[in-house]
Design a protein around this motif. Structure first.
Motif, PDB file in Angstrom:
ATOM      1  N   ILE A  90      50.619  21.418  39.113  1.00 22.59           N
ATOM      2  CA  ILE A  90      49.866  21.691  37.962  1.00 22.59           C
ATOM      3  C   ILE A  90      50.784  22.948  37.430  1.00 22.59           C
ATOM      4  CG2 ILE A  90      48.368  23.185  39.379  1.00 22.59           C
ATOM      5  CD1 ILE A  90      46.389  22.800  37.321  1.00 22.59           C
TER       6      ILE A  90
ATOM      7  N   TYR B 296      39.613  28.961  34.324  1.00 21.71           N
ATOM      8  CA  TYR B 296      39.075  30.205  34.763  1.00 21.71           C
ATOM      9  C   TYR B 296      39.531  31.362  33.842  1.00 21.71           C
ATOM     10  CZ  TYR B 296      36.696  27.502  38.643  1.00 21.71           C
ATOM     11  OH  TYR B 296      35.916  26.937  39.245  1.00 21.71           O
TER      12      TYR B 296
ATOM     13  N   GLN C 230      40.015  35.671  34.416  1.00 21.08           N
ATOM     14  CA  GLN C 230      40.036  36.622  35.493  1.00 21.08           C
ATOM     15  C   GLN C 230      40.312  37.813  34.962  1.00 21.08           C
ATOM     16  OE1 GLN C 230      42.612  36.088  38.920  1.00 21.08           O
ATOM     17  NE2 GLN C 230      40.952  37.073  40.384  1.00 21.08           N
TER      18      GLN C 230
ATOM     19  N   LEU D 169      36.449  35.388  39.152  1.00 18.45           N
ATOM     20  CA  LEU D 169      37.288  34.133  38.352  1.00 18.45           C
ATOM     21  C   LEU D 169      35.704  33.467  37.720  1.00 18.45           C
ATOM     22  CD1 LEU D 169      39.308  33.952  40.841  1.00 18.45           C
ATOM     23  CD2 LEU D 169      39.997  31.798  39.931  1.00 18.45           C
TER      24      LEU D 169
ATOM     25  N   TYR E 284      35.426  23.209  31.476  1.00 16.92           N
ATOM     26  CA  TYR E 284      35.996  22.115  32.418  1.00 16.92           C
ATOM     27  C   TYR E 284      35.848  20.832  31.745  1.00 16.92           C
ATOM     28  CZ  TYR E 284      30.694  21.607  33.312  1.00 16.92           C
ATOM     29  OH  TYR E 284      29.375  21.295  33.293  1.00 16.92           O
TER      30      TYR E 284
ATOM     31  N   TYR F 242      35.808  16.503  32.836  1.00 16.96           N
ATOM     32  CA  TYR F 242      35.772  15.375  34.086  1.00 16.96           C
ATOM     33  C   TYR F 242      36.467  14.269  33.600  1.00 16.96           C
ATOM     34  CZ  TYR F 242      32.379  17.969  36.600  1.00 16.96           C
ATOM     35  OH  TYR F 242      31.715  19.268  37.180  1.00 16.96           O
TER      36      TYR F 242
ATOM     37  N   ASP G 160      30.369  28.810  32.857  1.00 15.79           N
ATOM     38  CA  ASP G 160      29.427  29.867  32.766  1.00 15.79           C
ATOM     39  C   ASP G 160      29.573  30.928  32.018  1.00 15.79           C
ATOM     40  OD1 ASP G 160      29.584  29.272  36.520  1.00 15.79           O
ATOM     41  OD2 ASP G 160      28.329  28.079  35.054  1.00 15.79           O
TER      42      ASP G 160
ATOM     43  N   LEU H 285      43.574  31.161  34.409  1.00 15.69           N
ATOM     44  CA  LEU H 285      43.833  30.172  35.404  1.00 15.69           C
ATOM     45  C   LEU H 285      43.668  28.868  35.086  1.00 15.69           C
ATOM     46  CD1 LEU H 285      43.265  32.382  38.493  1.00 15.69           C
ATOM     47  CD2 LEU H 285      45.420  31.681  37.751  1.00 15.69           C
TER      48      LEU H 285
ATOM     49  N   SER I 276      38.280  17.176  47.412  1.00 20.47           N
ATOM     50  CA  SER I 276      39.343  17.629  47.443  1.00 20.47           C
ATOM     51  C   SER I 276      39.382  19.066  46.894  1.00 20.47           C
ATOM     52  CB  SER I 276      40.070  16.987  46.252  1.00 20.47           C
ATOM     53  OG  SER I 276      40.247  15.606  46.239  1.00 20.47           O
ATOM     54  N   PRO I 277      40.316  20.205  47.365  1.00 18.35           N
ATOM     55  CA  PRO I 277      40.269  21.457  46.961  1.00 18.35           C
ATOM     56  C   PRO I 277      40.777  21.472  45.259  1.00 18.35           C
ATOM     57  CG  PRO I 277      42.338  20.692  48.031  1.00 18.35           C
ATOM     58  CD  PRO I 277      41.447  19.451  48.326  1.00 18.35           C
ATOM     59  N   LEU I 278      40.597  22.593  44.734  1.00 21.76           N
ATOM     60  CA  LEU I 278      41.184  22.826  43.464  1.00 21.76           C
ATOM     61  C   LEU I 278      42.482  23.158  43.672  1.00 21.76           C
ATOM     62  CD1 LEU I 278      38.383  25.016  41.740  1.00 21.76           C
ATOM     63  CD2 LEU I 278      38.951  22.481  41.690  1.00 21.76           C
TER      64      LEU I 278
ATOM     65  N   PHE J 102      45.378  25.123  41.766  1.00 20.35           N
ATOM     66  CA  PHE J 102      45.591  25.997  40.716  1.00 20.35           C
ATOM     67  C   PHE J 102      46.994  26.235  40.378  1.00 20.35           C
ATOM     68  CE2 PHE J 102      41.500  28.173  40.209  1.00 20.35           C
ATOM     69  CZ  PHE J 102      41.133  28.020  41.277  1.00 20.35           C
ATOM     70  N   GLY J 103      47.265  26.400  38.740  1.00 20.34           N
ATOM     71  CA  GLY J 103      48.692  26.797  38.264  1.00 20.34           C
ATOM     72  C   GLY J 103      48.708  28.228  38.549  1.00 20.34           C
TER      73      GLY J 103
ATOM     74  N   TYR K  45      39.425  30.639  49.347  1.00 20.49           N
ATOM     75  CA  TYR K  45      40.812  30.441  48.864  1.00 20.49           C
ATOM     76  C   TYR K  45      41.415  31.793  49.054  1.00 20.49           C
ATOM     77  CZ  TYR K  45      39.554  26.256  46.306  1.00 20.49           C
ATOM     78  OH  TYR K  45      39.275  24.798  45.863  1.00 20.49           O
TER      79      TYR K  45
ATOM     80  N   ARG L 211      50.558  31.326  44.186  1.00 14.61           N
ATOM     81  CA  ARG L 211      49.127  30.952  43.063  1.00 14.61           C
ATOM     82  C   ARG L 211      47.836  30.880  44.347  1.00 14.61           C
ATOM     83  NH1 ARG L 211      50.787  25.145  41.167  1.00 14.61           N
ATOM     84  NH2 ARG L 211      52.707  26.090  40.592  1.00 14.61           N
TER      85      ARG L 211
END
Lengths: 112, 107
Positions: free
Chosen positions: A4, A35, A37, A43, A48, A50, A59, A90, A99-101, A103-104, B36, B43
């Motif tokens: 990513i 996200y 931050q 974060l 988002y 789908y 949020d 982010l 699955s985990p996220l 991140f870039g 995390y 990252r």
């Protein structure tokens, strides 16, 4: 390589300018996230998606907008940047199931 | 709405000493919890999740529903553990993060 990518890595821009933060992933993930931050803070989910043509606000209220015309691409746009938009942004994507996220590296935006 | 609290912004531990990073959550349903980690100049990445019940890099985390906690533990800290750690809860189709704890291991 499946990954990513976020560009630019750093951006300093004047008030009132229009900016687009790019996020692309080559993993074929349907779910993507943005996200925000601030330093030392949590974060906050701001947008988002789908899948193609699906976008939702997160949020934290944000003046930014997003689009999802292609699976791999999830750009974030600010029509008129302000100093309050200074933050790190982010992008993340998620595969199916638990699955985990992924991140870039993030884009650190400074609006002067 | 779900919420994650990490009470310690900064935590310094001597090498070889035990580490515990605290995390408390609030969520009305059955939570999925994650830790995390972000190492310097890298990252953000997944360290572990409670459903896997696994130990990653010597770290473990046990979900305590009674205390609504998911503390991260390691019996003997190593210098390479210095990083930023975020606890997160998945609920309402979204992942919510805590404010993070910066862990520094003192040689």
């Amino acid at each position: 390589e499946a990954d990513i990518y976020q560009t630019p890595r750093y951006l300093v821009i004047g008030t009132g300018k229009k900016i687009t933060l790019e996020c692309s992933q080559t993993m074929g993930h349907d779910k993507m996230y943005w996200y925000q931050q601030d330093p030392g803070m949590e974060l906050h989910l701001i947008h988002y998606s789908y899948g193609v043509n699906s976008t939702e606000k997160g949020d934290l209220s944000s003046e930014s907008t997003v689009s999802r015309i292609r699976t791999e691409h999830f750009p974030l746009t600010l029509e008129s940047a302000r100093p309050s938009h200074t933050s790190q942004y982010l992008c993340a994507s998620e595969g199916e199931g638990y699955s985990p996220l992924h991140f870039g590296n993030g884009t650190r935006l400074t609006v002067t | 709405a779900q919420r994650v609290t990490q009470p310690e912004k900064l935590l310094s531990v001597f090498k070889g000493a035990p580490v515990e990073l605290k995390c408390n959550y609030s969520y009305s349903g059955s939570p999925e919890l994650f830790w995390y980690v972000q190492y310097s100049r890298q990252r953000l990445q997944l360290l572990l999740r409670h459903i896997s019940r696994e130990s990653i890099k010597g770290f473990t985390a046990d979900l305590n529903k009674g205390e609504t906690s998911f503390h991260l533990k390691k019996p003997f800290a190593q210098e390479e553990d210095s990083a930023m750690y975020y606890c997160a809860v998945f609920g309402n189709e979204k992942l919510t993060f805590g404010t993070g704890t910066r862990l520094t291991i003192i040689p």
